[in-house]
Design a protein around this motif. Sequence first.
Motif, mmCIF file in Angstrom:
data_model
loop_
_atom_site.group_PDB
_atom_site.id
_atom_site.type_symbol
_atom_site.label_atom_id
_atom_site.label_comp_id
_atom_site.label_asym_id
_atom_site.label_seq_id
_atom_site.Cartn_x
_atom_site.Cartn_y
_atom_site.Cartn_z
ATOM 1 N N PHE A 172 0.850 -1.195 0.000
ATOM 2 C CA PHE A 172 0.000 0.000 0.000
ATOM 3 C C PHE A 172 0.888 1.248 0.000
ATOM 4 O O PHE A 172 2.046 1.210 0.439
ATOM 5 N N THR A 173 0.368 2.342 -0.476
ATOM 6 C CA THR A 173 1.186 3.554 -0.631
ATOM 7 C C THR A 173 0.609 4.788 0.062
ATOM 8 O O THR A 173 1.255 5.840 0.078
ATOM 9 N N ASP A 174 -0.604 4.675 0.621
ATOM 10 C CA ASP A 174 -1.240 5.860 1.202
ATOM 11 C C ASP A 174 -0.774 6.098 2.634
ATOM 12 O O ASP A 174 -1.538 6.013 3.584
ATOM 13 N N TRP A 175 0.503 6.390 2.781
ATOM 14 C CA TRP A 175 1.064 6.694 4.089
ATOM 15 C C TRP A 175 2.156 7.749 3.939
ATOM 16 O O TRP A 175 2.724 7.937 2.862
ATOM 17 N N LYS A 176 2.425 8.413 5.027
ATOM 18 C CA LYS A 176 3.466 9.439 5.043
ATOM 19 C C LYS A 176 4.638 8.929 5.885
ATOM 20 O O LYS A 176 4.444 8.193 6.850
ATOM 21 N N PRO A 177 5.868 9.316 5.542
ATOM 22 C CA PRO A 177 7.041 8.822 6.277
ATOM 23 C C PRO A 177 6.942 8.988 7.787
ATOM 24 O O PRO A 177 7.297 8.078 8.538
ATOM 25 N N GLU A 178 6.429 10.125 8.247
ATOM 26 C CA GLU A 178 6.359 10.351 9.692
ATOM 27 C C GLU A 178 5.327 9.461 10.384
ATOM 28 O O GLU A 178 5.301 9.356 11.605
ATOM 29 N N GLU A 179 4.452 8.801 9.584
ATOM 30 C CA GLU A 179 3.432 7.917 10.159
ATOM 31 C C GLU A 179 3.987 6.536 10.508
ATOM 32 O O GLU A 179 3.393 5.803 11.300
ATOM 33 N N ILE A 180 5.097 6.169 9.912
ATOM 34 C CA ILE A 180 5.651 4.827 10.119
ATOM 35 C C ILE A 180 6.649 4.862 11.261
ATOM 36 O O ILE A 180 7.729 5.440 11.149
ATOM 37 N N GLN A 181 6.276 4.269 12.360
ATOM 38 C CA GLN A 181 7.166 4.255 13.518
ATOM 39 C C GLN A 181 8.368 3.341 13.261
ATOM 40 O O GLN A 181 8.274 2.342 12.557
ATOM 41 N N GLN A 182 9.490 3.694 13.878
ATOM 42 C CA GLN A 182 10.703 2.903 13.700
ATOM 43 C C GLN A 182 10.510 1.460 14.170
ATOM 44 O O GLN A 182 11.043 0.524 13.567
ATOM 45 N N SER A 183 9.743 1.288 15.229
ATOM 46 C CA SER A 183 9.523 -0.069 15.745
ATOM 47 C C SER A 183 8.821 -0.947 14.717
ATOM 48 O O SER A 183 9.081 -2.153 14.632
ATOM 49 N N LYS A 184 7.912 -0.342 13.915
ATOM 50 C CA LYS A 184 7.211 -1.111 12.882
ATOM 51 C C LYS A 184 8.162 -1.473 11.740
ATOM 52 O O LYS A 184 8.016 -2.526 11.113
ATOM 53 N N VAL A 185 9.121 -0.595 11.469
ATOM 54 C CA VAL A 185 10.112 -0.905 10.424
ATOM 55 C C VAL A 185 10.979 -2.076 10.882
ATOM 56 O O VAL A 185 11.230 -3.019 10.120
ATOM 57 N N TYR A 186 11.447 -2.027 12.129
ATOM 58 C CA TYR A 186 12.250 -3.134 12.660
ATOM 59 C C TYR A 186 11.450 -4.436 12.649
ATOM 60 O O TYR A 186 11.952 -5.485 12.231
ATOM 61 N N PHE A 187 10.206 -4.363 13.108
ATOM 62 C CA PHE A 187 9.312 -5.521 13.114
ATOM 63 C C PHE A 187 9.200 -6.114 11.707
ATOM 64 O O PHE A 187 9.275 -7.331 11.519
ATOM 65 N N SER A 188 9.033 -5.251 10.717
ATOM 66 C CA SER A 188 8.859 -5.709 9.332
ATOM 67 C C SER A 188 10.120 -6.378 8.811
ATOM 68 O O SER A 188 10.070 -7.480 8.236
ATOM 69 N N ILE A 189 11.271 -5.734 9.003
ATOM 70 C CA ILE A 189 12.532 -6.292 8.499
ATOM 71 C C ILE A 189 12.876 -7.592 9.223
ATOM 72 O O ILE A 189 13.337 -8.560 8.602
ATOM 73 N N LEU A 190 12.636 -7.646 10.531
ATOM 74 C CA LEU A 190 12.901 -8.871 11.287
ATOM 75 C C LEU A 190 12.061 -10.029 10.759
ATOM 76 O O LEU A 190 12.555 -11.150 10.595
#
Length: 728
Positions: free
Chosen positions: A582-600
């Motif tokens: 999905f693409t309807d998001w802004k960079p500041e909306e994505i928390q760092q913890s969710k990025v780590y969760f996703s990559i892990l």
Amino acid sequence: MIITSFKHSNKLHWCIAISSCDNGVELETEIKNFLNYNYTPEYIHLLRPDNSENYKITKERIPNFEKIKIDEFKYSSDGKIINTSNGLEINENIYSEISKSICTYFLVKYDSILKAGLESYFLLPSGVHATHFIRIANIFKESHDINILAIFLLPYFKNNPDIIYSDTPTIFPLVYSCILYKNMNNDKVYNPRVKFYSSNRVTKDEIENIGNSLFIVSTSINGSLPKKLNDLGVDWSKITVLFSFDKNNESLYSVMSKQNSLEILSTEFVSKKPEEFKKLFPNRTFEIKFEDEQFIPSPPTISRFKIILKDAPENLSDLMYNYLKYDFVSCYKGQNSLGKTRDIYIDVSKLFIDINKDNEDLNHFEKKTKNLIINQLPINIKSIIYVDDAESKYIADKIKEYYKIAHSKDVESVFYKDLKLDDSFSEPSCYLVCSSCISNGKKISDVSRKLRTQEHSQIIYFNGFVRCIDEKAYSNLMSNIKYGKYNDFSTYSFITIDKILLPNEDSDSISWEFEKELLKSLLHGFNDFGTNQIINEKTKSFFQERYDALIKNKEGLINNVYLNKSNGSRLFLNKNFAFFKFTDWKPEEIQQSKVYFSILSVLHNFRIKKNIKQTIYERHIFDPENFNRYNDGIIQASFLRAATNKELNYEIDRDSSSLMTTIINSSIEENENKDTAPYEFLMAICIGKLTLQKNDLNSIYEKYKEHPDNIIGVLLQVIYSKYLEKNE
């Protein structure tokens, strides 16, 4: 002492084996420690030496041990294992299970099974080609472990053989331990000769006193060596294999421990003649040659792996889309069963806001829960039981509230340890067991055990989020919980709202823990890094702020998962993140913890799909090209935090180390102008997460030790002090 577990007659059994050289055993402490990783048993078999003190287990001091049956056995110098309560020898089936369980435990504990690389094979002394090799020498390191193993070899010494033949000198400690047992409390000293024979060159002329000798074969995959001895005139009754992986159930030689490679490694051992082996594995061309216990291995096979879009879990994007605006994931928060801080903490209560709203206003989690309450919960619920934390209680109370509205009925919400059950109650009823987030299911298994007395009742297990290590673990968890009165099909309901596969949370090697200890040394003068002379106030303030975030993080790390950039701003995820559909998001909306969760989750899913296992013959390292392909600073930082130190061990591959050095150099040079993460790269080296060859590490230090960014300078000084200074 050791503790192992095994299944027998659909019951979970433990074996607690105490060695003759174990003094002052803290038995109850060891049991409690074992319980941190394992389910509570229904039977315990306690094995102790004949002449040792009694070991009493006070059940009241151990959780959920009140109804456990404990059988105590003594093992004697003649190899007999006797039940102390009735004086009878141990049941044959139980003896077999205990022997197998303990012997398997040592094979795994000492990492004694070597696996050839994907393009290599072992050439064994017998001339056959094999996918695996049993490095038996690994097992015989600790005297108390050797003494426990000797218990199961003693029965084969019953006729006091004059000569003990062995195919390897490495098992002499085990033979010696058996001889010591035989001489305990005996007036007549038993002193056999011990001789060694070459497994590939033994001849009949080398064997003497063949009628009163014992021939020990350390390991056998296909039974070729026992057959060779028999062809030389050795009677089958005189041949004993310590660890047999032979699939032939009609083998005539004795076996101390019959093993199944599938149960140990989830893969088959293959041992065949060269022509047959090449037909099965035409691509295995690199030979690892053995000469008895001496072997010359080829260098480990280095495989560099790249992450692609297909490596993401199928449900990752949908999961993030459904819960993007909720703070349900944090890092470095809470404690696991070992008392270690968790890497990922999933707070389901943040998703469970208010299911009393109209359906279109509910999020994904609330809709599924509401559907459960309407369509699957019966009207006769007796109790809503929550199993662990505040989040589970929150969910239980929310369901209770909605259940009252839906059915005009009040139902109690109770912590599982406070649950009072009437064992005589025979009327059908229903229990709803709520858990917010589970990984190994240990606590809901405790609840399941407690509810077994309610055989007339329906039990529904509601799990908000399940994070298991793989599908097999999830399937086992479900089958264990759903198993009940009706063995042929599921007795109880096991409902999961959402699920993700992640590594075990019991790791004590998460990067934030090591980072915290390093910062503590830097800030409070306990370091030998030589940074006191170069660190300035701004840098000290930077490290202090970071240290405070790590030690005062009651809510966990959310937008401070990674070190900030040099300008003080946090790392953001740029648009068009590859693993979000999905693409309807802004960079500041994505928390760092969710990025780590996703990559892990992506990395873990890749390991599962490709069956990645690190061995001394096969290394899988994270291709440095990944850092170029995914060049957002926050993604690079996520890879560094989520990958293992073995996957980031570039010291073993010159080309990878050189390429990684170029990437780090580029990150440092572009620090002020681009979205890079040089602090994360250097911190990963400082805490031992990422390793480079010494010459590459030195080149980075020499090039940037005078860098105007003082944080970089301090981290480089730490690297110099830890890894380079001693080599000058």
